[in-house]
Design a protein around this motif. Structure first.
Motif, PDB file in Angstrom:
ATOM      1  N   SER A 142       0.844  -1.201   0.000  1.00  0.00           N
ATOM      2  CA  SER A 142       0.000   0.000   0.000  1.00  0.00           C
ATOM      3  C   SER A 142       0.882   1.256   0.000  1.00  0.00           C
ATOM      4  O   SER A 142       0.520   2.257  -0.608  1.00  0.00           O
ATOM      5  CB  SER A 142      -0.995  -0.022   1.163  1.00  0.00           C
ATOM      6  N   ASP A 170      -6.143   2.013   1.036  1.00  0.00           N
ATOM      7  CA  ASP A 170      -5.274   3.117   0.644  1.00  0.00           C
ATOM      8  C   ASP A 170      -5.952   3.978  -0.412  1.00  0.00           C
ATOM      9  O   ASP A 170      -6.956   3.589  -0.991  1.00  0.00           O
ATOM     10  CB  ASP A 170      -3.919   2.581   0.150  1.00  0.00           C
ATOM     11  N   GLY A 202       6.008  -9.354  -8.434  1.00  0.00           N
ATOM     12  CA  GLY A 202       4.694  -9.973  -8.569  1.00  0.00           C
ATOM     13  C   GLY A 202       4.597 -11.293  -7.812  1.00  0.00           C
ATOM     14  O   GLY A 202       3.793 -12.164  -8.152  1.00  0.00           O
TER      15      GLY A 202
END
Ligand code: ADP
Length: 240
Positions: A142, A170, A202
């Motif tokens: 975030s 967020d 990722g």
């Protein structure tokens, strides 16, 4: 194919171990240099060292992710289950992350719902280190994907009190429906996201999902769309 997979995992694991130790030394020395352990340094030198420190930190995270993947795939991810006080963990992580958020000029809030009697307990059975990894990964994300605005964390229980829910919202880049579908998959990132944050692999959310699955919990994301912020949720069984 299975044999090849196993060989690949073994290779990944060995390579990762050999990469991590020297990197930890680089990061450690960068940290000592910036703290002045070897004498005063000029501003440009300090700035260069800060870059070495940050980049080696990214590499350490990446290597840990690779090691986790190889453990998950070889079935060697070990879990040590016992009672975990999620409230305590939440407050420790909130404290740690507050600094990183403020460093990135973000407003950061963390709230625990104390319930009607003001002493709600948040105990689940789990592996504390791994649950910490899941939550701090979500907080790191975030911060990475919120160029400005706010991050808020909440710990609460489902109305029937059977589940502990951790949520994190967020005001960052948000995500499309399509992105939401795929981000928990291995090596999966949103299209164009490297413009916001280059170093991602990722892998973090894939590892998080595997860990939460082992706890028989759920992890998911919600967003009103690109540019409209994101919320992530982790739901675990409440022992009490
Ligand atoms: P990484 O951050 O290394 O790319 P993750 O598996 O942690 O890998 O995340 C996968 C992708 O999910 C990211 O690349 C990004 O596209 C998306 N994502 C994760 N967290 C957020 C967030 N808070 N806001 C918007 N997108 C996010």
């Amino acid at each position: 194919m299975k044999v090849l997979d196993k060989k690949k995992s073994e290779f990944l694991s060995i390579a990762s171990h050999h990469l991590r130790d020297p990197l930890t030394a680089i990061k450690g020395y960068a940290s000592m240099l910036s703290e002045g352990s070897f004498g005063d340094l000029s501003r440009p030198v300090l700035e260069a060292i800060e870059k070495i420190f940050v980049s080696s930190g990214h590499l350490v995270t990446m290597i840990s992710d690779f090691m986790d993947i190889s453990r998950i795939e070889s079935g060697d991810m070990n879990y040590n289950f016992k009672d975990v006080d999620m409230k305590k963990l939440f407050l420790i992580l909130a404290d740690e992350m507050k600094q990183s958020a403020e460093h990135s000029h973000l407003v950061f809030t963390a709230t625990v719902d104390e319930g009607p009697s003001e002493d709600e307990e948040y105990v689940t059975v789990g592996d504390e280190g791994k649950l910490r990894q899941v939550v701090s990964n979500l907080i790191d994300n975030s911060i990475k994907y919120t160029p400005h605005g706010e991050i808020s964390m909440l710990l609460y229980k489902s109305p029937d009190k059977k589940k502990i829910i951790f949520s994190l919202s967020d005001t960052g880049i948000g995500m499309s429906e399509l992105t939401k579908e795929k981000i928990f998959k291995k090596f999966s990132r949103a299209e164009g996201v490297s413009k916001v944050y280059t170093e991602g692999t990722g892998l973090g959310l894939y590892v998080a999902k595997e860990i939460v699955k082992k706890h028989e919990g759920r992890i998911w994301a919600e967003s009103k769309g690109e540019g409209h912020g994101s919320s992530f949720y982790v739901e675990l069984e409440a022992k009490r």
